[in-house]
Write a protein that holds these residues in place. Structure first.
Motif, PDB file in Angstrom:
ATOM      1  N   ALA A  53       0.856  -1.184   0.000  1.00 18.60           N
ATOM      2  CA  ALA A  53       0.000   0.000   0.000  1.00 18.60           C
ATOM      3  C   ALA A  53       0.892   1.234   0.000  1.00 18.60           C
ATOM      4  CB  ALA A  53      -0.910  -0.001   1.218  1.00 18.60           C
ATOM      5  N   THR A  54       0.598   2.174  -0.881  1.00 17.21           N
ATOM      6  CA  THR A  54       1.369   3.413  -0.970  1.00 17.21           C
ATOM      7  C   THR A  54       0.412   4.594  -0.894  1.00 17.21           C
ATOM      8  OG1 THR A  54       1.251   3.332  -3.383  1.00 17.21           O
ATOM      9  CG2 THR A  54       3.210   2.384  -2.363  1.00 17.21           C
ATOM     10  N   PRO A  55       0.898   5.741  -0.481  1.00 18.97           N
ATOM     11  CA  PRO A  55       0.033   6.917  -0.438  1.00 18.97           C
ATOM     12  C   PRO A  55      -0.491   7.257  -1.833  1.00 18.97           C
ATOM     13  CG  PRO A  55       2.139   7.348   0.657  1.00 18.97           C
ATOM     14  CD  PRO A  55       2.238   6.014  -0.008  1.00 18.97           C
ATOM     15  N   ALA A  56      -1.647   7.869  -1.882  1.00 22.07           N
ATOM     16  CA  ALA A  56      -2.243   8.255  -3.165  1.00 22.07           C
ATOM     17  C   ALA A  56      -1.251   9.094  -3.955  1.00 22.07           C
ATOM     18  CB  ALA A  56      -3.535   9.026  -2.931  1.00 22.07           C
ATOM     19  N   GLY A  57      -1.110   8.787  -5.222  1.00 18.79           N
ATOM     20  CA  GLY A  57      -0.231   9.526  -6.105  1.00 18.79           C
ATOM     21  C   GLY A  57       1.207   9.028  -6.105  1.00 18.79           C
ATOM     22  N   ALA A  58       1.586   8.196  -5.131  1.00 21.92           N
ATOM     23  CA  ALA A  58       2.952   7.669  -5.077  1.00 21.92           C
ATOM     24  C   ALA A  58       3.107   6.512  -6.051  1.00 21.92           C
ATOM     25  CB  ALA A  58       3.274   7.207  -3.660  1.00 21.92           C
ATOM     26  N   ALA A  59       4.324   6.294  -6.496  1.00 18.29           N
ATOM     27  CA  ALA A  59       4.600   5.179  -7.401  1.00 18.29           C
ATOM     28  C   ALA A  59       4.356   3.865  -6.661  1.00 18.29           C
ATOM     29  CB  ALA A  59       6.040   5.253  -7.890  1.00 18.29           C
ATOM     30  N   PRO A  60       3.847   2.856  -7.362  1.00 18.00           N
ATOM     31  CA  PRO A  60       3.607   1.572  -6.702  1.00 18.00           C
ATOM     32  C   PRO A  60       4.914   0.943  -6.247  1.00 18.00           C
ATOM     33  CG  PRO A  60       3.255   1.381  -9.070  1.00 18.00           C
ATOM     34  CD  PRO A  60       3.504   2.833  -8.774  1.00 18.00           C
ATOM     35  N   SER A  61       4.848   0.225  -5.156  1.00 22.83           N
ATOM     36  CA  SER A  61       6.016  -0.434  -4.600  1.00 22.83           C
ATOM     37  C   SER A  61       5.724  -1.925  -4.471  1.00 22.83           C
ATOM     38  CB  SER A  61       6.316   0.169  -3.224  1.00 22.83           C
ATOM     39  OG  SER A  61       7.313  -0.562  -2.570  1.00 22.83           O
ATOM     40  N   ALA A 120       6.313 -12.174 -18.036  1.00 22.53           N
ATOM     41  CA  ALA A 120       5.225 -12.629 -17.158  1.00 22.53           C
ATOM     42  C   ALA A 120       5.678 -12.693 -15.703  1.00 22.53           C
ATOM     43  CB  ALA A 120       4.737 -13.998 -17.612  1.00 22.53           C
ATOM     44  N   ARG A 121       4.845 -12.125 -14.835  1.00 22.60           N
ATOM     45  CA  ARG A 121       5.048 -12.141 -13.391  1.00 22.60           C
ATOM     46  C   ARG A 121       3.678 -12.263 -12.735  1.00 22.60           C
ATOM     47  NH1 ARG A 121       9.120  -7.081 -12.119  1.00 22.60           N
ATOM     48  NH2 ARG A 121      10.691  -7.541 -13.692  1.00 22.60           N
ATOM     49  N   LEU A 122       3.650 -12.555 -11.460  1.00 18.62           N
ATOM     50  CA  LEU A 122       2.416 -12.491 -10.689  1.00 18.62           C
ATOM     51  C   LEU A 122       2.516 -11.326  -9.715  1.00 18.62           C
ATOM     52  CD1 LEU A 122       1.736 -16.254  -9.859  1.00 18.62           C
ATOM     53  CD2 LEU A 122       0.488 -14.810 -11.471  1.00 18.62           C
ATOM     54  N   LEU A 123       1.409 -10.612  -9.558  1.00 17.48           N
ATOM     55  CA  LEU A 123       1.339  -9.507  -8.606  1.00 17.48           C
ATOM     56  C   LEU A 123       0.189  -9.787  -7.651  1.00 17.48           C
ATOM     57  CD1 LEU A 123       2.394  -6.704  -7.709  1.00 17.48           C
ATOM     58  CD2 LEU A 123       0.680  -5.712  -9.229  1.00 17.48           C
ATOM     59  N   SER A 124       0.518  -9.901  -6.379  1.00 17.53           N
ATOM     60  CA  SER A 124      -0.474 -10.167  -5.346  1.00 17.53           C
ATOM     61  C   SER A 124      -0.816  -8.870  -4.620  1.00 17.53           C
ATOM     62  CB  SER A 124       0.100 -11.184  -4.353  1.00 17.53           C
ATOM     63  OG  SER A 124      -0.768 -11.358  -3.258  1.00 17.53           O
ATOM     64  N   VAL A 125      -2.109  -8.699  -4.349  1.00 17.39           N
ATOM     65  CA  VAL A 125      -2.586  -7.579  -3.547  1.00 17.39           C
ATOM     66  C   VAL A 125      -3.321  -8.213  -2.360  1.00 17.39           C
ATOM     67  CG1 VAL A 125      -3.867  -5.401  -3.562  1.00 17.39           C
ATOM     68  CG2 VAL A 125      -2.911  -6.288  -5.708  1.00 17.39           C
ATOM     69  N   PRO A 126      -2.567  -8.601  -1.330  1.00 20.28           N
ATOM     70  CA  PRO A 126      -3.168  -9.377  -0.233  1.00 20.28           C
ATOM     71  C   PRO A 126      -4.333  -8.696   0.466  1.00 20.28           C
ATOM     72  CG  PRO A 126      -0.776  -9.216   0.029  1.00 20.28           C
ATOM     73  CD  PRO A 126      -1.150  -8.350  -1.123  1.00 20.28           C
ATOM     74  N   ASP A 127      -4.271  -7.382   0.616  1.00 22.33           N
ATOM     75  CA  ASP A 127      -5.356  -6.686   1.317  1.00 22.33           C
ATOM     76  C   ASP A 127      -6.687  -6.793   0.586  1.00 22.33           C
ATOM     77  OD1 ASP A 127      -3.603  -5.988   3.297  1.00 22.33           O
ATOM     78  OD2 ASP A 127      -3.269  -3.947   2.551  1.00 22.33           O
ATOM     79  N   LEU A 128      -6.655  -7.086  -0.704  1.00 14.81           N
ATOM     80  CA  LEU A 128      -7.876  -7.241  -1.493  1.00 14.81           C
ATOM     81  C   LEU A 128      -8.127  -8.699  -1.882  1.00 14.81           C
ATOM     82  CD1 LEU A 128      -7.567  -4.160  -3.888  1.00 14.81           C
ATOM     83  CD2 LEU A 128      -8.825  -4.333  -1.736  1.00 14.81           C
ATOM     84  N   SER A 144      13.149 -10.451 -10.545  1.00 12.85           N
ATOM     85  CA  SER A 144      12.995 -10.368  -9.103  1.00 12.85           C
ATOM     86  C   SER A 144      12.923  -8.923  -8.603  1.00 12.85           C
ATOM     87  CB  SER A 144      14.151 -11.090  -8.405  1.00 12.85           C
ATOM     88  OG  SER A 144      15.372 -10.417  -8.651  1.00 12.85           O
ATOM     89  N   ALA A 145      13.045  -7.964  -9.496  1.00 17.98           N
ATOM     90  CA  ALA A 145      13.088  -6.561  -9.077  1.00 17.98           C
ATOM     91  C   ALA A 145      12.114  -5.721  -9.892  1.00 17.98           C
ATOM     92  CB  ALA A 145      14.512  -6.022  -9.240  1.00 17.98           C
ATOM     93  N   GLY A 146      11.936  -4.499  -9.444  1.00 16.34           N
ATOM     94  CA  GLY A 146      11.130  -3.544 -10.193  1.00 16.34           C
ATOM     95  C   GLY A 146       9.726  -3.405  -9.662  1.00 16.34           C
ATOM     96  N   SER A 147       9.080  -2.384 -10.147  1.00 11.34           N
ATOM     97  CA  SER A 147       7.691  -2.090  -9.803  1.00 11.34           C
ATOM     98  C   SER A 147       6.896  -1.950 -11.087  1.00 11.34           C
ATOM     99  CB  SER A 147       7.613  -0.792  -8.997  1.00 11.34           C
ATOM    100  OG  SER A 147       8.179  -0.986  -7.724  1.00 11.34           O
ATOM    101  N   PRO A 148       5.588  -2.073 -11.002  1.00 11.35           N
ATOM    102  CA  PRO A 148       4.768  -1.939 -12.213  1.00 11.35           C
ATOM    103  C   PRO A 148       4.924  -0.558 -12.849  1.00 11.35           C
ATOM    104  CG  PRO A 148       3.485  -2.889 -10.422  1.00 11.35           C
ATOM    105  CD  PRO A 148       4.780  -2.407  -9.833  1.00 11.35           C
ATOM    106  N   ALA A 149       5.201  -0.548 -14.135  1.00 10.52           N
ATOM    107  CA  ALA A 149       5.275   0.699 -14.900  1.00 10.52           C
ATOM    108  C   ALA A 149       3.865   1.049 -15.373  1.00 10.52           C
ATOM    109  CB  ALA A 149       6.213   0.533 -16.083  1.00 10.52           C
ATOM    110  N   PRO A 150       3.573   2.332 -15.576  1.00 12.97           N
ATOM    111  CA  PRO A 150       2.222   2.729 -15.987  1.00 12.97           C
ATOM    112  C   PRO A 150       1.727   2.017 -17.241  1.00 12.97           C
ATOM    113  CG  PRO A 150       3.497   4.654 -15.382  1.00 12.97           C
ATOM    114  CD  PRO A 150       4.449   3.486 -15.371  1.00 12.97           C
ATOM    115  N   LEU A 176      -4.345   0.484 -11.015  1.00 10.41           N
ATOM    116  CA  LEU A 176      -3.799   0.736  -9.680  1.00 10.41           C
ATOM    117  C   LEU A 176      -4.479   1.894  -8.944  1.00 10.41           C
ATOM    118  CD1 LEU A 176       0.005  -0.069  -9.694  1.00 10.41           C
ATOM    119  CD2 LEU A 176      -1.934  -1.468  -9.000  1.00 10.41           C
ATOM    120  N   PRO A 177      -4.856   2.981  -9.616  1.00 12.96           N
ATOM    121  CA  PRO A 177      -5.592   4.019  -8.868  1.00 12.96           C
ATOM    122  C   PRO A 177      -6.928   3.507  -8.309  1.00 12.96           C
ATOM    123  CG  PRO A 177      -4.706   4.939 -10.885  1.00 12.96           C
ATOM    124  CD  PRO A 177      -4.484   3.450 -10.951  1.00 12.96           C
ATOM    125  N   ARG A 178      -7.578   2.617  -9.044  1.00 15.50           N
ATOM    126  CA  ARG A 178      -8.835   2.040  -8.542  1.00 15.50           C
ATOM    127  C   ARG A 178      -8.583   1.162  -7.324  1.00 15.50           C
ATOM    128  NH1 ARG A 178     -11.516  -1.012 -13.275  1.00 15.50           N
ATOM    129  NH2 ARG A 178     -12.990  -1.538 -11.642  1.00 15.50           N
TER     130      ARG A 178
END
Length: 193
Positions: A53-61, A120-128, A144-150, A176-178
């Motif tokens: 979870a990141t603050p609104a407007g921050a790049a995903p981590s 191909a990678r998997l992205l988990s959003v455990p809180d959802l 093994s590195a990096g964050s989702p690009a827009p 991601l904003p949703r």
């Protein structure tokens, strides 16, 4: 083929193959593995990242939490095997089955038909309670590195959270904003904002 499936670390693959070769694989709590008399194989290794979870407007981590392999009995994907990092390298975590196995395979087939090349990678959003196939635009990137690009794509796997259609590809910049709105904790009762 535009879909690039990365090579997992050798120790991660060895951990899965060792688990598959042990009697414990057939005796696990995964009925699908007990029901197949023939050999089992590990296929489609995917690095598993967790979205923080990141603050609104921050790049995903994100952070890498393991690798997932589809386990096949012949041509059928029966289950998945997860490995996690440990002090001694990669260790087998568990076998699992359920809707995410078939959904992962379906999303991979969808991605193979894409016009652009993807990693191909998997992205988990455990809180959802959400898992997506993350299609990263840089096929040469370290998996093994990096964050989702827009401009990366996310394909939510089934079951997806309410209001998110499974198997409908979304640009990261759109989805991601949703998701970020849903990840914000609700205000405390009686507090004033």
């Amino acid at each position: 083929m535009p879909l690039h499936v990365s090579q997992p670390p050798a120790a991660a693959l060895n951990a899965v193959l060792t688990a598959l070769g042990s009697p414990a694989a057939r005796e696990s709590g995964t009925p699908a593995l007990r029901s197949v008399p023939g050999p089992l194989s590990a296929d489609a290794p995917l690095p598993v990242h967790v979205l923080s979870a990141t603050p609104a407007g921050a790049a995903p981590s994100t952070r890498l939490v393991g690798w997932r392999f589809l386990i096949r009995g012949g041509e059928l994907s029966l289950a998945a095997a997860d490995v996690t990092p440990a002090a001694e390298g990669w260790v087998f975590s568990h076998f699992c089955e359920g809707p995410y196995v078939a959904s992962t395979e379906r999303a991979l087939r969808q991605a193979e038909g894409a016009q652009a090349p993807w990693q191909a990678r998997l992205l988990s959003v455990p809180d959802l309670y959400m898992l997506t196939l993350w299609l990263h635009g840089n096929t040469e990137a370290d998996p093994s590195a990096g964050s989702p690009a827009p401009e990366d794509m996310l394909i939510p796997l089934a079951p997806a959270p309410p209001g998110i259609a499974a198997h409908r590809p979304h640009r990261v910049a759109d989805l991601l904003p949703r998701l970020a709105v849903r990840l914000v904790p609700p205000p405390l009762l009686g507090s004033t904002a």
